[in-house]
Structure formats: structure tokens, C-alpha cells
Design an enzyme around this catalytic site. Sequence first.
Site, mmCIF file in Angstrom:
data_model
loop_
_atom_site.group_PDB
_atom_site.id
_atom_site.type_symbol
_atom_site.label_atom_id
_atom_site.label_comp_id
_atom_site.label_asym_id
_atom_site.label_seq_id
_atom_site.Cartn_x
_atom_site.Cartn_y
_atom_site.Cartn_z
ATOM 1 N N TYR A 58 -24.876 -54.766 -9.126
ATOM 2 C CA TYR A 58 -25.139 -53.510 -8.409
ATOM 3 C C TYR A 58 -26.603 -53.360 -7.995
ATOM 4 C CZ TYR A 58 -20.614 -51.724 -10.168
ATOM 5 O OH TYR A 58 -19.295 -51.531 -10.461
ATOM 6 N N GLN A 292 4.013 -37.572 -8.253
ATOM 7 C CA GLN A 292 4.748 -38.816 -8.506
ATOM 8 C C GLN A 292 5.385 -39.373 -7.236
ATOM 9 O OE1 GLN A 292 4.542 -40.357 -11.361
ATOM 10 N NE2 GLN A 292 5.788 -42.067 -10.651
ATOM 11 N N PRO A 295 3.348 -41.954 -1.897
ATOM 12 C CA PRO A 295 3.502 -43.403 -1.679
ATOM 13 C C PRO A 295 2.334 -44.187 -2.272
ATOM 14 C CG PRO A 295 3.969 -42.189 0.338
ATOM 15 C CD PRO A 295 3.408 -41.198 -0.642
ATOM 16 N N GLN A 296 2.643 -45.387 -2.778
ATOM 17 C CA GLN A 296 1.653 -46.189 -3.494
ATOM 18 C C GLN A 296 1.172 -47.391 -2.677
ATOM 19 O OE1 GLN A 296 0.546 -45.372 -7.045
ATOM 20 N NE2 GLN A 296 1.106 -43.630 -5.764
#
Length: 323
Positions: A58, A292, A295-296
Site C-alpha cells: 500500500y 437475501q 443478486p450476487q
Amino acid sequence: MEKQVQMPEVELNSDHKMPLVGFGTCIPDPIPPLEELATIFLEVIKVGYRHFDTASCYGTEEALGKAVAQAIESGLVNGREEFFITSKLWVEDADQDLILPALKKTLGNLGLDYLDLYLIHMPLRLRQGAEMFKYTKEDFLPFDIKGTWKAMEECSKLGLCKSIGVSNYSCEKLSKLLENATILPAVNQVEMNVVWKQSKLLPFCKEKNIHVSAWSPLLSYGSIWSQNAVMENTVLVDIAASKSKTVAQVALRWIYEQGASFIMRTFNKERMYQNVQIFDWELTQEELDQIQQIPQRRSNLAEAFVHPEGPIKSVEELWDGDL
């Protein structure tokens, strides 16, 4: 004196406690000059954040270490033990013989004697000196998961890191690591948010007593690589409006209710406070059911870290099909 946020903690399998909210120090280029960045981190400490997440790649370890030292010297905190500092082993040092020197370099950058948590950044290895994100097939090297973890365990036994863990590990890669581990990974830090719930990995880690910590819980909203799938999600917008909360608070509360911690980064002081005002209220079952149904899709596939002629030939292989 300005008010300070209060942070709940989780007890890791190493018997050490970790604040549930970490402040992320991965900053898009151009990174501010050292003194300026240290001043920024010192302001974050004044707000009450004590868990800081950095990494050797980083370029922020030195500034963070300077801020920590200033906080201790000024009496803002009582001592090093008030902080929880996480850093990560970069892929170029992911070799059994390179890990201890890499950790010592990180400790030198931070000006610390030990880390609270040291993570393997990714389950792969690249040639030292490889140009970041412009890798050629010659840059990809075989990764010895057994030997790498053994070296991490040695670092822990030396007292240079109180807890050790991994980042971006799938169930399959964790299973392979666990075959020979004598010290369990305390943490698996992964992309997790309402549009990538880690529905396969989360229960697996819970079963193995490995704590899951979420990076990109809001999909890096507001950064150059940001996406709006979380912060502009209509389900979250509606829930936030009904509860008089921000969308970010709803998204972060959902992560907390899954038993995970999260890494956040904002330099807006109001949002620094808002992002931790999530522990004294709950989502209803109806709201959880609505979330829940979102959409994933994994957002960060890490395409730069695979090569058709390398050890990991595709993103499907990198994530073991969990896309």
C-alpha cells in the site's frame, strides 16, 4: 476534547481481541506526502479508531507508524497496546525464506516491535520486482502453501505477530492450508458485501473457527475503482429510509449481523462516526429476507493475478469457481 467512537471487539481463535471495525489505509494514487498522510491518520485516531489495516504494497505503513508514534507521544492514547495493527505479506515475498525478512521490513516501516495480525495477502507468488498489475508469464512463480504457512507460524512463535491469517482464500485453498497447519489462521480477510455475501465461504470459516473480515464492504464507494451496486441498491435505500439510517449503515450492519468484521476507509469525519453507529439497532427478519434476494456477483476478480501459462491459469481457478 472531541467525542470518540466506541468499538466492540471479537475474540479470535488466537485468544487475542480485535476491534470489529478497522480503518483501511489502501489509498489510490497519488498517495499524499508522508507528513500529510500521518496527520490524516492521526485525525482518525482522535475520532477513536484503533484498528488499522495496512499492507506492504500500500505504501502507507511508514505514515501509519508515524501517526501511531505521535498518538502515543502526545498522550492521545496510553500506549501501543491500545492499537490493533494489521499488515499483509505481499505476493513477491510469499516464499518460505522471504517471509521473516518481509515482516521485519514491515515492522521497521511501522516503527513497531510486533503486529497484532499478519496476513498472507493472496494465495499466490510473483517474482520480486515484477511491475504492479502489468505481470508477464515470467513473473508467475509456483506457490508453496505449506511452506509459506509454516514460515508464518514461525513468525508468530517469535512473537513478531500476535495472530496470523490469510486474505482472499477460497474454501478449497483454506482446506489445503489446514492440512498441515499447527496454528489456525485467525482471520480470512475477503471481499464481502450485500452483493457478494460469501455464502459458501462464511459458513465454512465459521465451522473452522476462522473469523471473516470484509474488505470493500461498500464496494470502495467514492474511490477511483468504486461501483454503485451497494450504495445505490434500491433495497438498501428503502430500508435506510424506513429506519432513518444511511445506506452505508444498513450495509455495514448487515455484515455485522453475519458475524463478520469489516475494513472501512473514509476521510470524511461525519462518516467516520456514522460508519460505527450500527451496534445499537437491528435489521428485522423481513429486511434480512429482502437483502437475501439481492443478486450476487464478485466485483474484484483479480484478473491481473492469473495467466494462461502460469500456476493459476484463470479467475475460475483462483477463486475455485466461487464467482
